[in-house]
Scaffold this active site. Structure first.
Site, PDB file in Angstrom:
ATOM      1  CE1 TYR A  38      -2.519  -2.535   6.287  1.00 35.81           C
ATOM      2  CE2 TYR A  38      -1.230  -2.331   4.283  1.00 35.81           C
ATOM      3  CZ  TYR A  38      -2.293  -1.942   5.060  1.00 35.81           C
ATOM      4  OH  TYR A  38      -3.143  -0.949   4.619  1.00 35.81           O
ATOM      5  CG  HIS A  46       0.826  -1.386  12.612  1.00 36.47           C
ATOM      6  ND1 HIS A  46       1.277  -1.876  11.412  1.00 36.47           N
ATOM      7  CD2 HIS A  46       0.419  -0.107  12.350  1.00 36.47           C
ATOM      8  CE1 HIS A  46       1.144  -0.954  10.476  1.00 36.47           C
ATOM      9  NE2 HIS A  46       0.630   0.125  11.009  1.00 36.47           N
ATOM     10  CB  SER A 105      -1.238   3.152  11.716  1.00 39.52           C
ATOM     11  OG  SER A 105      -2.378   3.742  11.120  1.00 39.52           O
ATOM     12  CG  ASP A 106      -0.154   0.646   5.431  1.00 42.51           C
ATOM     13  OD1 ASP A 106      -0.944   1.399   4.833  1.00 42.51           O
ATOM     14  OD2 ASP A 106       0.685  -0.055   4.838  1.00 42.51           O
ATOM     15  CD1 TRP A 107      -3.951   4.673   5.224  1.00 43.36           C
ATOM     16  CD2 TRP A 107      -5.772   4.438   3.954  1.00 43.36           C
ATOM     17  NE1 TRP A 107      -4.189   5.891   4.628  1.00 43.36           N
ATOM     18  CE2 TRP A 107      -5.301   5.773   3.838  1.00 43.36           C
ATOM     19  CE3 TRP A 107      -6.892   4.072   3.231  1.00 43.36           C
ATOM     20  CZ2 TRP A 107      -5.921   6.730   3.039  1.00 43.36           C
ATOM     21  CZ3 TRP A 107      -7.520   5.022   2.428  1.00 43.36           C
ATOM     22  CH2 TRP A 107      -7.045   6.334   2.336  1.00 43.36           C
TER      23      TRP A 107
END
Length: 766
Positions: free
Chosen positions: A265, A274, A296-298
């Site tokens: 993040y 990202h 990807s992270d959430w």
């Protein structure tokens, strides 16, 4: 992977090459990819959530809804954490069958799960939180535990797990400290690679039968956020990023080759991970040759325009993340729906999309998903009924607990030494497991463990002592996931409970005070769901509880249950014995009882330094020479307990280290040996540690860097010679010109039981 199904073949219809399991993966991908439409390709870089909406029998019976959601397929499915094993297996089997039969190309989906310290699901075994398990320094045990967790996951239809976390944590105020393996990049990388080998069943990147793919988290710098605030910026130099925060990932990738990696993040050098092409493409793909999937992270792609403000809207955020190197969009895949118009508008080349889709297809073929049989509820139930995880959980807990203090051999005690033993405190009757934990079939508290051990030889008394929070649950998963805000007890309420505890203490002959945290006090933070702290003090009048019990004059020790180091200065000075139990899984109570009575000799050593206060933070051991240089006005500039520290019921002595050659070429190698002797009367395991320091370099170097370790069993009176290999892979660093390599000069080599109590020998590197 499950055994492949036989391919049914009509003699008049040739089987396409991508369905031929005997062909190499590369040929199968090369055959399938050109057959796919744009819509089918985009579906493979998107994901959905199994619980939002719930894809149950009613949903799957609705042909219109299923077609609208899955007509082009889907890349990955995120888990429904509330679903039982039976529901999970049934729904996964049904969806996989639907995709194979009702989509044009029959491309299966990858089912994801969380398995940080055990499968995050009802009925699954719970093992020590990473920060606790790291204190075992036992790579073989770590691999065995995660081999079991992998089989537990696979039996329920899981294909890839979003674990392990190998981020380095340097500020324990961060609520996710417990999810990490601590403050050292080498230890994080080595333990992380052991987890990957356990999950995947190999170290070559292949996922063997009954195993699952692993996903390293979260790349990179997530454990160094500003103010220890989750998802905050990580303000470090590129050299520090390379040598500390990225190094654990590099080691894990080189040693175990995980199938996937998750971007973090946070931002570094003003660029969120990202959106960081240098990080995800130039370094990860080109320099490190990583050939897996980047997930990807959430909601992290959404954050590019909602939080970081480097994109104007969802569409531009999708383009930015995709161009940076994020392969697939989790958890709902909504951002990557915009890849279709971006392709049509010629803002995104089709070859780039093909490259991303190929990563997904390659993973699906390598996992055997095109041939895989359905998951078996009977097999999952057999594994649960076997209780195979219980002895593993017990061993892991026993080896993870750290004896911080033991004045005058206060511990262990004999079972017939005291008639009444009191277990007092908020962590006595409830065994908290830490965040990202499932709901195990059994969960042994300290109170349970002491009663299990009694055999009528002593009576166990109990008092709550204080409440940590008033709205906390005894189920850790609820504390972590579903209870947003912690409600604090009043001081008056806790003082009443303290008075009740004192009365119980006065009736007792020996007292164990079990204090620390529940998951509300240390967890992953998100919107309206705090988890980070501004200090490291014991919350909710717990120190007052300890002082009141100590005032009774009864023999008293402290047991700590928590997910990050706490400030315990008064306790460390005044209580004769302290056992750090961390969140050590479902068998914590039995493990502690075995240590208390001497059936197990404690052997854990800290994977993170214990600050005296939050004002010292950061206070990691591998600091630069000018750090921790001057004393503070009000307290010392050293940690309360250093990295690598832990005591035993026996005593070990170390001879001075020896080196096989006093000089070494930059591309050469030497062997370091050290003799370690058990001087006591009990057998035990010692963790021997090797550190180095470059005396003069073109850039400032840490005062010590862990470069190897060994966990060795020693009988009373036994001496063992421990050998370590030292070569360029352990001596190289980024020099003043940002070139990675070995510089000539004198290298100090340290060996010892922790990062402070060491002996030294010099090595000349030419």
């Amino acid at each position: 992977m499950a055994q492949p199904l036989a391919i049914k073949n009509d003699k008049h219809i040739p089987v396409p090459a991508y369905k031929n399991a005997s062909l190499p993966t590369a040929k199968r991908v090369a055959d399938l990819l050109p057959r796919m439409t744009l819509e089918e390709k985009i579906a493979q870089v998107r994901s959905m959530h199994f619980g939002r909406p719930i894809i149950d029998n009613a949903m799957q019976a609705n042909a219109f809804k299923m077609d609208s959601m899955f007509r082009y397929g889907i890349g990955m499915m995120n888990p429904d954490f509330k679903a039982t094993a039976a529901n999970t297996i049934h729904r996964r089997n049904a969806l996989q069958q639907w995709l194979r039969k009702n989509t044009r190309l029959g491309i299966p989906v990858i089912f994801l799960d969380e398995a940080h310290h055990g499968l995050l699901a009802p009925g699954a075994d719970a093992f020590p939180h990473s920060i606790g398990f790291a204190c075992s320094w036992d790579t073989a045990l770590v691999q065995r535990v995660y081999d079991y967790v992998s089989r537990e996951c696979r039996s329920k239809g899981t294909d890839v797990v979003l674990a392990p976390i190998v981020d380095v944590c340097r500020d324990p105020r961060w609520g996710r400290t417990g999810e990490t393996f601590g403050e050292d990049p080498y230890l994080c990388g080595v333990l992380g690679s052991a987890v990957v080998r356990g999950f995947q069943g190999s170290s070559n990147g292949k996922v063997t039968q009954d195993h699952v793919g692993a996903c390293l988290k979260t790349f990179t710098g997530h454990g160094g956020s500003e103010g220890a605030n989750n998802q905050g910026p990580t303000n470090v130099s590129i050299r520090d990023l390379r040598e500390i925060h990225m190094e654990s990932f590099r080691l894990a990738i080189n040693r175990s080759k995980p199938t996937s990696i998750m971007a973090s993040y946070c931002e570094v050098d003003d660029i969120p991970s990202h959106a960081n092409k240098w990080l995800l493409t130039d370094v990860l793909r080109k320099e490190w040759k990583f050939n897996g999937v980047v997930v990807s992270d959430w909601f992290a792609i959404d954050q590019l325009w909602q939080k970081h403000l480097i994109a104007a809207d969802t569409k531009s955020a999708a383009l930015t993340a995709f161009n940076a190197g994020v392969t697939i969009d989790l958890p709902y895949g909504k951002n990557y729906t915009f890849l279709e118009p971006l392709i049509k508008e010629k803002k995104l080349p089709m070859k780039e999309l093909d490259s991303a889709v190929a990563y997904i297809l390659r993973l699906k073929f390598d996992l055997g998903l095109f041939e895989q049989d359905t998951a078996s509820l009977e097999k999952a139930q057999q594994l649960m009924a076997s209780n195979e995880g219980t002895p593993l959980a017990l061993e892991a807990a026993e080896k993870s607990m750290v004896l911080l203090k033991n004045d005058n051999n206060f511990l262990p005690i004999k079972k017939d030494q005291y008639k009444k033993i009191a277990v007092i405190g908020p962590c006595a009757a409830v065994n908290y497991l830490g965040d990202y934990s499932g709901i195990p079939r059994h969960n042994v508290s300290l109170l349970d463990g002491l009663k299990n051990k009694a055999d009528g030889q002593y009576e166990v008394l109990y008092a709550q002592g204080v409440k940590l929070t008033t709205n906390g649950d005894t189920i850790s998963h609820n504390n972590y996931q579903y209870i947003d805000t912690a409600h604090w007890p009043s001081k008056e309420e806790n003082l009443r409970l303290i008075n009740e505890a004192v009365q119980v203490a006065k009736q007792s002959d020996f007292i164990i005070i079990a204090i620390g945290e529940n998951e509300q006090l240390g967890r992953e933070a998100w919107a309206n769901h705090p988890g980070d702290q501004t200090d490291l003090n014991l919350q909710s009048q717990q120190e007052e509880l300890v002082k009141a019990i100590m005032a009774t004059g009864k023999p008293t020790m402290v047991y700590l249950a928590h997910g990050r180091p706490l400030s315990i200065n008064w306790i460390a000075e005044n209580v004769p014995a302290i056992v750090d139990g961390w969140f050590t899984g479902e068998e914590a109570g039995n493990a502690f009882a075995n240590i208390l009575f001497g059936d197990v000799n404690p052997s854990g050593k800290l994977a993170i330094s214990y600050p005296r206060s939050a004002g010292q933070v950061p206070i990691y051991y591998n600091h630069k020479p000018s750090a921790q240089f001057f004393p503070y006005l009000t307290e010392q500039n050293t940690p309360l307990y250093p990295f690598g520290y832990g005591r035993s019921y026996t005593t070990y002595s170390y001879a001075a280290p020896q080196v096989s050659d006093s000089t070494m070429k930059k591309n050469g190698a030497v062997t370091i040996t050290v003799n370690v002797t058990n001087r006591g009367t009990r057998k035990g395991d010692e963790i021997v540690q090797l550190y180095i320091h470059q005396k003069v370099a073109s850039v400032t170097r840490p005062v010590k860097e862990l470069k190897d370790f060994a966990r060795i069993p020693l009988e009373p009176g036994e001496t063992k010679t421990v050998s370590f290999k030292l070569d360029r892979t352990k001596l190289a660093y980024w020099n003043k010109d940002m070139k990675y390599g070995v510089e000539p000069g004198t290298v100090e080599i340290f060996t010892g039981p922790n990062s402070t109590d060491v002996q030294k020998i010099d090595l000349a590197v030419e």
